[in-house]
Scaffold this active site. Structure first.
Site, PDB file in Angstrom:
ATOM      1  CB  SER A 140      11.230  38.944  27.452  1.00  0.00           C
ATOM      2  OG  SER A 140      12.321  38.025  27.765  1.00  0.00           O
ATOM      3  CE1 TYR A 153      12.565  38.422  21.960  1.00  0.00           C
ATOM      4  CE2 TYR A 153      13.288  38.341  23.994  1.00  0.00           C
ATOM      5  CZ  TYR A 153      12.625  38.099  23.270  1.00  0.00           C
ATOM      6  OH  TYR A 153      11.331  37.553  23.957  1.00  0.00           O
TER       7      TYR A 153
END
Length: 254
Positions: A140, A153
């Site tokens: 990501s 995350y």
């Protein structure tokens, strides 16, 4: 006699980006082994994709090594060589770091990072025995930039980028390993729940991207398809940011 279709494992394949990847790879002629911890969503998506190509659905919690090993063994038993792995499964937990429990931290890390390690550990020997293959890890842009309260995350995705080049060195030349780092991808139409509300995107949302729009699962799947194929045979250990240029755009408050 027709050669059996090559197989590819796609974790977190029941919805979102994973669903987009599964659909693209089915259209490209892969035998897609779709894995997801959400058994209901997995069943729903398997029914929707029935007839689109050769698909096998296997429930699997990627953070559980016993389940990962069993899923890979089941996939190995299916006809055709195992040539691809897409580590897409991921979750996010938003909470101030001062309130984030160790259990919640570990669940995100175990799903997003450890799950990719476990699938590489168990699937890479099978791919090597089948003549080699390719792995795509879904990282990501949050490996490089963050919003508040997303420590677990961001750490998991940053770790995934590092794991990618480590695996590329360890598993090459038989298995190539690359990472794809999506930015803002609108997955509202790709959820398993048909009643899920679409994302309310504005003109300003699209304008933040030099490409002129928010991303779609098809954009991500296009690059996955390339990275899995032999035509990308000289590409390994790399991270590909696919964000419409958003992370390259400087923003000043007016």
């Amino acid at each position: 006699m027709t050669d059996p279709l090559p197989k590819v494992l796609v974790t977190g394949g029941a919805q979102g980006i994973g669903r987009g990847v599964c659909e693209r790879l089915l259209d490209d002629g892969w035998h897609v082994v779709m894995l997801d911890a959400d058994a209901a969503a997995l069943e729903t998506m398997a029914e929707r994709l029935a007839g689109r190509g050769t698909l096998t659905a296997i429930p699997c919690d990627v953070a559980d090594e016993a389940q990962v090993a069993a899923a890979v063994a089941q996939a190995k038993s299916l006809t055709g060589p195992l040539k691809g792995l897409v580590n897409n499964a991921g979750i996010m937990h938003r909470q101030p770091v001062t309130e984030l429990s160790l259990a919640d931290w570990r669940r995100v890390i175990d799903t997003n990072l450890t799950g990719a390690f476990l699938f590489a550990k168990h699937a890479a020997p099978v791919m090597t025995a089948d003549g080699g293959g390719a792995v795509v890890n879904m990282a990501s842009t949050r490996a490089h930039m963050s919003e508040p309260d997303t420590e677990s995350y961001a750490a998991s995705k940053g770790g995934l980028v590092a794991l990618t080049h480590a695996l590329a060195i360890s598993l090459g030349p038989d298995v190539r390993v690359n990472a794809e780092s999506p930015g803002w991808i609108d997955v509202s139409a790709w959820r398993a729940d048909p009643d899920a509300a679409p994302e309310d995107l504005t003109a300003e949302d699209h304008a933040q991207h030099p490409a002129g729009r928010v991303g779609r699962p098809e954009d991500v799947a296009e690059l996955v398809a390339y990275l899995l194929e032999d035509r990308s045979g000289f590409v390994t250990g790399s991270e590909f940011v696919i964000d419409g240029g958003m992370t390259r755009k400087m923003i000043y408050a007016e």
